[in-house]
Scaffold this active site. Structure first.
Site, PDB file in Angstrom:
ATOM      1  N   GLU A  62       0.981   3.840   1.802  1.00 32.32           N
ATOM      2  CA  GLU A  62       1.460   4.274   3.123  1.00 32.32           C
ATOM      3  C   GLU A  62       2.698   3.491   3.560  1.00 32.32           C
ATOM      4  O   GLU A  62       3.649   4.064   4.113  1.00 32.32           O
ATOM      5  CB  GLU A  62       0.371   4.063   4.188  1.00 32.32           C
ATOM      6  CG  GLU A  62      -0.921   4.822   3.957  1.00 32.32           C
ATOM      7  CD  GLU A  62      -1.967   3.993   3.219  1.00 32.32           C
ATOM      8  OE1 GLU A  62      -1.647   3.379   2.177  1.00 32.32           O
ATOM      9  OE2 GLU A  62      -3.122   3.961   3.682  1.00 32.32           O
TER      10      GLU A  62
ATOM     11  N   CYS B 276      -2.056  -0.397   7.588  1.00 32.79           N
ATOM     12  CA  CYS B 276      -1.348   0.884   7.466  1.00 32.79           C
ATOM     13  C   CYS B 276      -1.440   1.723   8.735  1.00 32.79           C
ATOM     14  O   CYS B 276      -0.464   2.379   9.125  1.00 32.79           O
ATOM     15  CB  CYS B 276      -1.865   1.639   6.246  1.00 32.79           C
ATOM     16  SG  CYS B 276      -1.446   0.775   4.705  1.00 32.79           S
TER      17      CYS B 276
ATOM     18  N   CYS C 277      -6.087   1.577   6.193  1.00 34.50           N
ATOM     19  CA  CYS C 277      -6.638   0.287   6.652  1.00 34.50           C
ATOM     20  C   CYS C 277      -5.933  -0.110   7.956  1.00 34.50           C
ATOM     21  O   CYS C 277      -5.048   0.597   8.442  1.00 34.50           O
ATOM     22  CB  CYS C 277      -6.433  -0.777   5.573  1.00 34.50           C
ATOM     23  SG  CYS C 277      -4.708  -1.302   5.384  1.00 34.50           S
TER      24      CYS C 277
ATOM     25  N   HIS D 278       0.855  -1.183   0.000  1.00 31.68           N
ATOM     26  CA  HIS D 278       0.000   0.000   0.000  1.00 31.68           C
ATOM     27  C   HIS D 278       0.900   1.245   0.000  1.00 31.68           C
ATOM     28  O   HIS D 278       2.023   1.201   0.514  1.00 31.68           O
ATOM     29  CB  HIS D 278      -0.889   0.013   1.250  1.00 31.68           C
ATOM     30  CG  HIS D 278      -2.072  -0.909   1.166  1.00 31.68           C
ATOM     31  ND1 HIS D 278      -3.069  -0.938   2.114  1.00 31.68           N
ATOM     32  CD2 HIS D 278      -2.425  -1.830   0.223  1.00 31.68           C
ATOM     33  CE1 HIS D 278      -3.979  -1.843   1.772  1.00 31.68           C
ATOM     34  NE2 HIS D 278      -3.614  -2.399   0.630  1.00 31.68           N
TER      35      HIS D 278
END
Lengths: 143, 143
Positions: free
Chosen positions: B48, B79, B76, B46
Site C-alpha cells: 500500500e 497503511c 494494518c 508494504h
C-alpha cells in the site's frame, strides 16, 4: 531530543511542518530525518518514516532491534504503525498531539496488546521547545 | 482487484508475504505495487505504501484526490494511516485480517471522525482468492 529538534528546525526552514526524528541504537545515532512531505510530494514522508527507513538501510534489517526513536511530535497512526512494524524498542516524543496523536492522545497503538509488538512511550520530553517550534511555524504561515 | 492479486502473486514469487495494491483514479490505474519488505529490508515497504508513493510521484501531489485503492489484504495501522494522510477516497480490500487489520477488524481507522479525513471501505472483494494466496504462502513457508 535536541538533535530531533534541530531536524524540526531544518524542516521549518524548508517550509515543512517542523517535525524531526532520530533513531538511536545503544547510545549511537543510527539515523536522523525531518519531515519531507511537501518537498517529496508524498504524505508518507513524515520524519519518523524517513528516519526508520534510513536506520533500516544502515543496519540492513527491517527489524530495528534495540532501537529507540526520538520524535518532536506525538506520532500519527501511520508512524505509530511503522514503529510497531519495525519493532521499535522505545519511543520518546516532545509535544503531544491531541488531534491526531496515536501514542496516548486519541489512540495508544504502541500499548495495544492485540498487536504482535508493543513498546514503551515517554511523551512530553522537551515539550515546551518542541511545541513552540510548531506554534511559531503555524503562526508564521497564517501571517 | 484482479490486478492487485497479480501483484500479490509477484510478491509470493519473490518470497514476500503476498499482498498487492493498486491505486486508481477515474477508472485509470495510477500505480501498482507488491510487498517489498524483505527485498528492501524495510518494514515500511508494504504494498500500500509503495503504491501510494508511486501514485503521488505520478500526480506530483501528496493529496491523492479522487483516488481509490485496491488491496488484497485489510490494511494494518501504518497503511490505514497512510491512506488517511494521503486523502484516499475509497478503499477496497480482499481478505480480512482479524489479527492486525485496522479497517474494520481490530480498529476502523478510516471511519474515525476524529481524523481530518475519512473514507469508505469495502472489504471481502474477491475474498476467497486473496485469502487463498496468503494461506498457500504460509503453508509453503511452514513446509
Amino acid at each position: 531530543m535536541k538533535i530531533a529538534l534541530a531536524q524540526a528546525k531544518k524542516a521549518a526552514a524548508e517550509d515543512e511542518v517542523p517535525v524531526g526524528a532520530v533513531v538511536v541504537k545503544e547510545g549511537k545515532i543510527l539515523a536522523k530525518a525531518h519531515n519531507l512531505k511537501e518537498k517529496k510530494g508524498m504524505a508518507t514522508r513524515h520524519a519518523e518514516i524517513v528516519a526508520i527507513e534510513r536506520a533500516a538501510k544502515k543496519t540492513g534489517n527491517w527489524w530495528l532491534e534495540n532501537c529507540d526513536i526520538f520524535v518532536t511530535l506525538e506520532p500519527c497512526a501511520m508512524c505509530a504503525g511503522a514503529m510497531i512494524n519495525s519493532r521499535i524498542r522505545k519511543l520518546y516524543f516532545g509535544a503531544w498531539d491531541p488531534k491526531y496523536g496515536c501514542c496516548g492522545s486519541i489512540y495508544d497503538l504502541p500499548a495495544d496488546k492485540r498487536f504482535n509488538h508493543n513498546f514503551e512511550t515517554e511523551g512530553g520530553v522537551m515539550q515546551a521547545e518542541c511545541a513552540a517550534e510548531l506554534t511559531q511555524y503555524f503562526k508564521r504561515k497564517r501571517n
